[in-house]
Design a protein around this motif. Structure first.
Motif, PDB file in Angstrom:
ATOM      1  N   LEU A  75       0.808  -1.215   0.000  1.00  0.00           N
ATOM      2  CA  LEU A  75       0.000   0.000   0.000  1.00  0.00           C
ATOM      3  C   LEU A  75       0.841   1.265   0.000  1.00  0.00           C
ATOM      4  O   LEU A  75       0.355   2.332  -0.363  1.00  0.00           O
ATOM      5  CB  LEU A  75      -0.930   0.011   1.219  1.00  0.00           C
ATOM      6  N   GLY A  76       2.069   1.176   0.454  1.00  0.00           N
ATOM      7  CA  GLY A  76       2.949   2.328   0.531  1.00  0.00           C
ATOM      8  C   GLY A  76       4.365   1.860   0.775  1.00  0.00           C
ATOM      9  O   GLY A  76       4.664   0.665   0.687  1.00  0.00           O
ATOM     10  N   GLU A  77       5.234   2.789   1.079  1.00  0.00           N
ATOM     11  CA  GLU A  77       6.643   2.453   1.312  1.00  0.00           C
ATOM     12  C   GLU A  77       6.811   1.415   2.424  1.00  0.00           C
ATOM     13  O   GLU A  77       7.591   0.491   2.294  1.00  0.00           O
ATOM     14  CB  GLU A  77       7.428   3.726   1.658  1.00  0.00           C
ATOM     15  N   ASP A  78       6.061   1.568   3.509  1.00  0.00           N
ATOM     16  CA  ASP A  78       6.181   0.668   4.654  1.00  0.00           C
ATOM     17  C   ASP A  78       4.836   0.094   5.086  1.00  0.00           C
ATOM     18  O   ASP A  78       4.658  -0.271   6.247  1.00  0.00           O
ATOM     19  CB  ASP A  78       6.825   1.409   5.835  1.00  0.00           C
ATOM     20  N   ALA A  79       3.876  -0.007   4.166  1.00  0.00           N
ATOM     21  CA  ALA A  79       2.544  -0.503   4.512  1.00  0.00           C
ATOM     22  C   ALA A  79       2.135  -1.626   3.558  1.00  0.00           C
ATOM     23  O   ALA A  79       2.330  -1.527   2.347  1.00  0.00           O
ATOM     24  CB  ALA A  79       1.526   0.626   4.446  1.00  0.00           C
ATOM     25  N   TYR A  80       1.576  -2.687   4.134  1.00  0.00           N
ATOM     26  CA  TYR A  80       1.152  -3.853   3.367  1.00  0.00           C
ATOM     27  C   TYR A  80      -0.223  -4.281   3.838  1.00  0.00           C
ATOM     28  O   TYR A  80      -0.665  -3.927   4.926  1.00  0.00           O
ATOM     29  CB  TYR A  80       2.136  -5.017   3.582  1.00  0.00           C
ATOM     30  N   ARG A  81      -0.905  -5.088   3.011  1.00  0.00           N
ATOM     31  CA  ARG A  81      -2.207  -5.633   3.397  1.00  0.00           C
ATOM     32  C   ARG A  81      -2.328  -7.042   2.835  1.00  0.00           C
ATOM     33  O   ARG A  81      -2.055  -7.295   1.678  1.00  0.00           O
ATOM     34  CB  ARG A  81      -3.342  -4.779   2.870  1.00  0.00           C
ATOM     35  N   ILE A  82      -2.771  -7.944   3.708  1.00  0.00           N
ATOM     36  CA  ILE A  82      -3.122  -9.297   3.288  1.00  0.00           C
ATOM     37  C   ILE A  82      -4.641  -9.354   3.285  1.00  0.00           C
ATOM     38  O   ILE A  82      -5.280  -8.996   4.279  1.00  0.00           O
ATOM     39  CB  ILE A  82      -2.559 -10.357   4.258  1.00  0.00           C
ATOM     40  N   THR A  83      -5.230  -9.762   2.162  1.00  0.00           N
ATOM     41  CA  THR A  83      -6.675  -9.897   2.049  1.00  0.00           C
ATOM     42  C   THR A  83      -6.982 -11.354   1.770  1.00  0.00           C
ATOM     43  O   THR A  83      -6.472 -11.937   0.818  1.00  0.00           O
ATOM     44  CB  THR A  83      -7.227  -9.016   0.914  1.00  0.00           C
ATOM     45  N   MET A  84      -7.822 -11.937   2.627  1.00  0.00           N
ATOM     46  CA  MET A  84      -8.192 -13.345   2.487  1.00  0.00           C
ATOM     47  C   MET A  84      -9.692 -13.464   2.253  1.00  0.00           C
ATOM     48  O   MET A  84     -10.477 -12.781   2.922  1.00  0.00           O
ATOM     49  CB  MET A  84      -7.816 -14.121   3.754  1.00  0.00           C
ATOM     50  N   ALA A  85     -10.081 -14.331   1.315  1.00  0.00           N
ATOM     51  CA  ALA A  85     -11.493 -14.588   1.045  1.00  0.00           C
ATOM     52  C   ALA A  85     -11.982 -15.647   2.026  1.00  0.00           C
ATOM     53  O   ALA A  85     -11.629 -16.815   1.907  1.00  0.00           O
ATOM     54  CB  ALA A  85     -11.677 -15.056  -0.390  1.00  0.00           C
ATOM     55  N   VAL A  86     -12.764 -15.220   3.002  1.00  0.00           N
ATOM     56  CA  VAL A  86     -13.242 -16.121   4.059  1.00  0.00           C
ATOM     57  C   VAL A  86     -14.770 -16.104   4.132  1.00  0.00           C
ATOM     58  O   VAL A  86     -15.352 -15.942   5.201  1.00  0.00           O
ATOM     59  CB  VAL A  86     -12.610 -15.763   5.432  1.00  0.00           C
ATOM     60  N   ALA A  87     -15.414 -16.294   2.987  1.00  0.00           N
ATOM     61  CA  ALA A  87     -16.874 -16.274   2.935  1.00  0.00           C
ATOM     62  C   ALA A  87     -17.445 -17.319   3.881  1.00  0.00           C
ATOM     63  O   ALA A  87     -16.963 -18.444   3.956  1.00  0.00           O
ATOM     64  CB  ALA A  87     -17.350 -16.547   1.514  1.00  0.00           C
ATOM     65  N   GLY A  88     -18.460 -16.924   4.631  1.00  0.00           N
ATOM     66  CA  GLY A  88     -19.113 -17.834   5.558  1.00  0.00           C
ATOM     67  C   GLY A  88     -18.525 -17.816   6.955  1.00  0.00           C
ATOM     68  O   GLY A  88     -19.081 -18.416   7.864  1.00  0.00           O
ATOM     69  N   PHE A  89     -17.406 -17.154   7.151  1.00  0.00           N
ATOM     70  CA  PHE A  89     -16.787 -17.054   8.470  1.00  0.00           C
ATOM     71  C   PHE A  89     -17.101 -15.691   9.066  1.00  0.00           C
ATOM     72  O   PHE A  89     -17.033 -14.668   8.386  1.00  0.00           O
ATOM     73  CB  PHE A  89     -15.264 -17.212   8.380  1.00  0.00           C
ATOM     74  N   GLY A  90     -17.445 -15.673  10.339  1.00  0.00           N
ATOM     75  CA  GLY A  90     -17.659 -14.426  11.057  1.00  0.00           C
ATOM     76  C   GLY A  90     -16.447 -14.113  11.918  1.00  0.00           C
ATOM     77  O   GLY A  90     -15.535 -14.944  12.058  1.00  0.00           O
ATOM     78  N   PRO A  91     -16.412 -12.940  12.526  1.00  0.00           N
ATOM     79  CA  PRO A  91     -15.280 -12.580  13.385  1.00  0.00           C
ATOM     80  C   PRO A  91     -15.044 -13.574  14.513  1.00  0.00           C
ATOM     81  O   PRO A  91     -13.909 -13.812  14.916  1.00  0.00           O
ATOM     82  CB  PRO A  91     -15.666 -11.207  13.948  1.00  0.00           C
ATOM     83  N   GLU A  92     -16.111 -14.185  15.009  1.00  0.00           N
ATOM     84  CA  GLU A  92     -15.966 -15.148  16.097  1.00  0.00           C
ATOM     85  C   GLU A  92     -15.378 -16.484  15.620  1.00  0.00           C
ATOM     86  O   GLU A  92     -14.923 -17.284  16.433  1.00  0.00           O
ATOM     87  CB  GLU A  92     -17.317 -15.393  16.786  1.00  0.00           C
ATOM     88  N   ASP A  93     -15.371 -16.713  14.321  1.00  0.00           N
ATOM     89  CA  ASP A  93     -14.832 -17.961  13.763  1.00  0.00           C
ATOM     90  C   ASP A  93     -13.370 -17.844  13.351  1.00  0.00           C
ATOM     91  O   ASP A  93     -12.758 -18.835  12.966  1.00  0.00           O
ATOM     92  CB  ASP A  93     -15.629 -18.383  12.530  1.00  0.00           C
ATOM     93  N   LEU A  94     -12.825 -16.646  13.390  1.00  0.00           N
ATOM     94  CA  LEU A  94     -11.465 -16.391  12.924  1.00  0.00           C
ATOM     95  C   LEU A  94     -10.552 -16.022  14.079  1.00  0.00           C
ATOM     96  O   LEU A  94     -10.977 -15.363  15.029  1.00  0.00           O
ATOM     97  CB  LEU A  94     -11.460 -15.262  11.887  1.00  0.00           C
ATOM     98  N   GLU A  95      -9.300 -16.429  13.979  1.00  0.00           N
ATOM     99  CA  GLU A  95      -8.304 -16.089  14.993  1.00  0.00           C
ATOM    100  C   GLU A  95      -7.010 -15.702  14.284  1.00  0.00           C
ATOM    101  O   GLU A  95      -6.522 -16.444  13.430  1.00  0.00           O
ATOM    102  CB  GLU A  95      -8.064 -17.284  15.907  1.00  0.00           C
TER     103      GLU A  95
END
Length: 151
Positions: free
Chosen positions: A43-63
């Protein structure tokens, strides 16, 4: 299939164990499963982003766990209630564990889940002691220190 002998690197380096393990894993074809799919963006000189497709998972299902130079994202499968008979089941809802090796000084700055996409923001934070610094050069004077040495 090609194989590379990395043993000369082991004989002549000290402290690069992690790097040689990564090289060996990459050349031996040790690749994690392809689920879930993901993108890595700069995203920038010192910024990155990992985007994962996790359809069907809610915040409580992810760690998400960040430890030293490792990032682990785990998804826990939910037990679905059998409402009917499936003729085709193409939406994966299985448990997963995805590991990412992070470079030195990369920190997780946040995570969000939107429309089935998990975004993990990363930033490189180099400590002040590791950043390059400019040393001021002072002009030498022809003061008493020089005349005493000549005598």
């Amino acid at each position: 299939m090609r194989t590379y002998d990395l043993s000369p690197l082991f004989r002549s380096t000290v402290g690069f164990d992690r790097l040689t393990r990564l090289l060996e894993a990459a050349t031996n074809g040790e690749e994690a499963a392809s689920y879930p799919p993901y993108n890595i963006e700069k995203l920038g000189e010192d910024a990155y982003r990992i985007t994962m497709a996790v359809a069907g998972f809610g915040p409580e299902d992810l760690e998400i766990t960040a430890q030293q130079n490792s990032l682990v994202v785990m998804g826990k499968a939910k037990k679905e209630q059998e409402a009917g008979q499936f003729l085709y089941r193409g939406i994966a809802g299985r448990a997963f564990e995805r590991r990412f090796q992070l470079a030195d000084f990369i920190k997780v700055s946040g995570a969000s889940l939107l429309n089935g996409l998990l975004h993990i923001d990363l930033v490189r934070e180099i400590p002040e002691t590791m950043k390059p610094r400019t040393i001021k050069i002072e002009a030498a004077s022809n003061g008493p220190a020089l005349t005493q040495q000549a005598a």
